[in-house]
Write an enzyme that holds these catalytic residues in place. Structure first.
Site, PDB file in Angstrom:
ATOM      1  N   LYS A   1       6.955 -28.691  17.118  1.00  0.00           N
ATOM      2  CA  LYS A   1       7.654 -27.319  16.965  1.00  0.00           C
ATOM      3  C   LYS A   1       8.142 -27.558  15.664  1.00  0.00           C
ATOM      4  O   LYS A   1       8.440 -26.533  14.518  1.00  0.00           O
ATOM      5  CB  LYS A   1       8.674 -27.214  17.862  1.00  0.00           C
TER       6      LYS A   1
ATOM      7  N   CYS B   1      15.874 -20.499  13.101  1.00  0.00           N
ATOM      8  CA  CYS B   1      14.946 -21.785  13.060  1.00  0.00           C
ATOM      9  C   CYS B   1      14.479 -22.430  11.694  1.00  0.00           C
ATOM     10  O   CYS B   1      14.729 -23.455  11.773  1.00  0.00           O
ATOM     11  CB  CYS B   1      13.472 -21.036  13.807  1.00  0.00           C
TER      12      CYS B   1
HETATM   13  N1  NAD Z   1      15.347 -16.811  17.890  1.00  0.00           N
HETATM   14  C1  NAD Z   1      14.132 -17.158  17.880  1.00  0.00           C
HETATM   15  O1  NAD Z   1      13.603 -16.598  17.121  1.00  0.00           O
HETATM   16  C2  NAD Z   1      13.509 -18.622  18.262  1.00  0.00           C
HETATM   17  C3  NAD Z   1      12.500 -18.847  18.153  1.00  0.00           C
HETATM   18  C4  NAD Z   1      11.808 -19.826  18.439  1.00  0.00           C
HETATM   19  C5  NAD Z   1      12.765 -21.051  19.293  1.00  0.00           C
HETATM   20  N2  NAD Z   1      13.997 -20.779  19.449  1.00  0.00           N
HETATM   21  C6  NAD Z   1      15.132 -21.723  20.051  1.00  0.00           C
HETATM   22  O2  NAD Z   1      15.036 -21.216  21.062  1.00  0.00           O
HETATM   23  C7  NAD Z   1      16.649 -21.608  21.482  1.00  0.00           C
HETATM   24  C8  NAD Z   1      17.401 -20.515  21.835  1.00  0.00           C
HETATM   25  O3  NAD Z   1      17.680 -19.557  20.840  1.00  0.00           O
HETATM   26  P1  NAD Z   1      18.042 -18.158  20.769  1.00  0.00           P
HETATM   27  O4  NAD Z   1      17.814 -17.661  19.485  1.00  0.00           O
HETATM   28  O5  NAD Z   1      17.576 -17.549  22.041  1.00  0.00           O
HETATM   29  O6  NAD Z   1      19.535 -18.703  20.991  1.00  0.00           O
HETATM   30  P2  NAD Z   1      20.909 -17.262  21.240  1.00  0.00           P
HETATM   31  O7  NAD Z   1      21.875 -17.928  20.524  1.00  0.00           O
HETATM   32  O8  NAD Z   1      20.430 -16.040  20.950  1.00  0.00           O
HETATM   33  O9  NAD Z   1      20.987 -17.409  22.831  1.00  0.00           O
HETATM   34  C9  NAD Z   1      21.319 -18.717  23.527  1.00  0.00           C
HETATM   35  C10 NAD Z   1      22.156 -18.307  24.734  1.00  0.00           C
HETATM   36  O10 NAD Z   1      22.555 -19.450  25.570  1.00  0.00           O
HETATM   37  C11 NAD Z   1      23.809 -19.096  25.893  1.00  0.00           C
HETATM   38  N3  NAD Z   1      24.209 -20.481  26.540  1.00  0.00           N
HETATM   39  C12 NAD Z   1      24.876 -21.163  25.548  1.00  0.00           C
HETATM   40  N4  NAD Z   1      24.967 -22.732  26.410  1.00  0.00           N
HETATM   41  C13 NAD Z   1      24.758 -22.319  27.577  1.00  0.00           C
HETATM   42  C14 NAD Z   1      24.835 -23.070  28.965  1.00  0.00           C
HETATM   43  N5  NAD Z   1      25.153 -24.397  28.894  1.00  0.00           N
HETATM   44  N6  NAD Z   1      24.375 -22.579  29.947  1.00  0.00           N
HETATM   45  C15 NAD Z   1      23.783 -21.101  29.889  1.00  0.00           C
HETATM   46  N7  NAD Z   1      23.902 -20.304  28.818  1.00  0.00           N
HETATM   47  C16 NAD Z   1      24.100 -21.011  27.572  1.00  0.00           C
HETATM   48  C17 NAD Z   1      24.450 -18.462  25.104  1.00  0.00           C
HETATM   49  O11 NAD Z   1      25.723 -17.832  25.494  1.00  0.00           O
HETATM   50  C18 NAD Z   1      23.535 -17.463  24.604  1.00  0.00           C
HETATM   51  O12 NAD Z   1      23.651 -16.307  25.141  1.00  0.00           O
HETATM   52  C19 NAD Z   1      16.991 -22.493  20.112  1.00  0.00           C
HETATM   53  O13 NAD Z   1      16.770 -23.743  20.439  1.00  0.00           O
HETATM   54  C20 NAD Z   1      16.080 -21.771  19.252  1.00  0.00           C
HETATM   55  O14 NAD Z   1      16.093 -22.689  18.237  1.00  0.00           O
HETATM   56  C21 NAD Z   1      14.500 -19.580  18.762  1.00  0.00           C
END
Ligand code: NAD
Length: 413
Positions: A207, A261
């Site tokens: 990743k 990312c």
């Molecule tokens: N956004 C993208 O395009 C993308 C693509 C691939 C991978 N990722 C990875 O996926 C992961 C999530 O990214 P995202 O963009 O969805 O983040 P985001 O910030 O949009 O959402 C994360 C959610 O998790 C919640 N949260 C935080 N701590 C928590 C806990 N302990 N228990 C329950 N909920 C909790 C937050 O309130 C938030 O609503 C990250 O590691 C990111 O790097 C993101």
């Protein structure tokens, strides 16, 4: 495990919410968990808090059918998917990954886990994090022998998430063979791409490598844009023509690199091995420096236009998001440019068609901003800006908005 196991998705953001809705639509009973009560209430009302095509309709349908509910507390399920943020901590020196949310999520599901459950980490993580989660679960009373644990990175493109969740190939990194098998069988129930098994450490590195590859490629494009500027050549034309070589595929330059990312994940590699990850670090530095260069260039142009004006120069900033056609401002270079210009005394007329308002910048309809501006700065190639006419207004184009051709590989994920 049941044919359609029940799923608890922890973290309902850009990744977790579309995943939860898609799983519900493929026949799984899904509970989504988020520590943010507003997010939980919004979803239980059948609405969404993020912009992603078709997501609101799907969430509404799944909530009404009863196959998707949201909660602030994890509940028992067959499969637990962790999709919480993994930001980095900035400041002086090398930014370091913050895995505290992933560890907190692991602790929070421990009381709900029963023997034979499958725990999957989808958050982007530094190499070795899945093993730390295994230890965290053991400390919380769930030894490794009781559950299956796998790291399965998410690689969807915002704007196409619901499609890519199903059609992308998936990497499965089990902490042991049985965990890989359990995770493979779960993903095969809804993924139409290939499902490829490896170790958790390899999957974590895959990743990070994917996003670092794109960051390095964009840094190359950004460096070409600076070199071309010095040589009075059009960088867009240089890249377009170079890409006609059958084995060359250079991405497009821009005002920097943003998003959750590509602007973040390479640091997870650098932080682990700073002496070795020289190219990855340099790419980050090149892309970040491009934003500073854009700010300086716009400030210089504005100063020239402003000579003799009895009011601050008005600069229309087209786009604040980190990439085209999304509302996401995380690490956005366009936002950084607009805020720096405003802080320097320029009257910024910000346009971001995907946002209703912004805390620090007044937003304008694009037609008004362009007609009132002394200078137009194109920062994000939103579809909503396509075909705009600027008359004889001076335009500084940092995203290729005014260029005739658009390439498929043009925008950073
Ligand atoms: N956004 C993208 O395009 C993308 C693509 C691939 C991978 N990722 C990875 O996926 C992961 C999530 O990214 P995202 O963009 O969805 O983040 P985001 O910030 O949009 O959402 C994360 C959610 O998790 C919640 N949260 C935080 N701590 C928590 C806990 N302990 N228990 C329950 N909920 C909790 C937050 O309130 C938030 O609503 C990250 O590691 C990111 O790097 C993101």
């Amino acid at each position: 495990m049941a044919d359609r196991p029940s799923v608890c998705v922890v973290g309902l953001g850009y990744i977790g919410l579309p995943t939860a809705a898609m799983l519900a639509s493929s026949g799984h009973s899904v509970v989504g968990v988020d520590i943010n009560a507003d997010v939980v209430d919004t979803i239980n009302a059948g609405r969404v808090h993020i912009v992603e095509p078709d997501l609101e309709d799907l969430v509404g349908e799944m909530v009404r059918s009863g196959s998707l509910t949201a909660s602030t507390e994890p509940v028992p399920a067959d499969v637990f998917l962790i999709c919480v943020p993994t930001p980095f901590t900035g400041g002086a020196g090398t930014p370091t990954p913050d895995i505290s949310h992933v560890l907190a999520a692991a602790r929070s599901i421990a009381p709900a886990l029963v023997d034979g459950n499958l725990v999957i980490i989808e958050s982007t993580c530094p190499v070795g994090t899945t093993e730390l989660i295994r230890d965290e679960l053991a400390t919380a009373g769930v030894p490794a022998a009781r559950v299956h644990l796998a790291y399965c990175p998410e690689r969807v493109l915002p704007g196409r998430i619901l499609h890519e969740l199903v059609y992308n190939d998936r990497i499965i990194g089990g902490t042991d063979e049985a965990s890989s098998e359990a995770a493979e069988s779960f993903y095969r129930s809804f993924v139409k791409g290939s499902v490829l098994a490896t170790t958790s450490r390899t999957a974590e590195m895959v990743k990070l490598v994917e996003n670092s590859f794109r960051d390095v490629n964009i840094a190359f494009a950004n460096e070409i844009s600076l070199l071309s500027e010095h040589l009075a050549i059009d960088p867009w034309e240089v890249i377009r023509l170079a890409n006609r070589h059958p084995r060359v595929d250079i991405l497009q330059p821009g005002p920097g690199v943003g998003g959750h990312c590509i602007a973040v994940d390479p640091w997870f590699i650098v932080a682990k091995d700073p002496d070795t990850a020289r190219l990855v670090r340099t790419a980050r530095e090149v892309n970040d420096a491009k934003t500073g260069w854009v700010i300086a260039q716009v400030q210089a142009a504005a100063a020239e236009i402003g000579t003799g004006l009895l009011r601050p120069v008005r600069v229309a900033c087209l786009g604040l998001a980190y990439k085209p056609d999304v509302d996401d401002l995380r690490e956005s270079p366009a936002l950084r440019v607009a805020l720096a210009l405003a802080a320097g005394g320029i009257d910024v007329l910000a346009c971001e068609p995907h946002l209703a308002e912004h805390q620090l910048l007044k937003l304008y309809p694009v037609a008004d901003a362009v007609s009132e501006a002394d200078l137009v700065v194109a920062l994000v190639r939103h579809t909503a800006f396509a075909g705009l006419s600027f008359g004889d207004k001076p335009v500084l184009d940092y995203c290729g908005l005014t260029k005739a051709t658009r390439t498929a590989s043009g925008s950073p994920a």
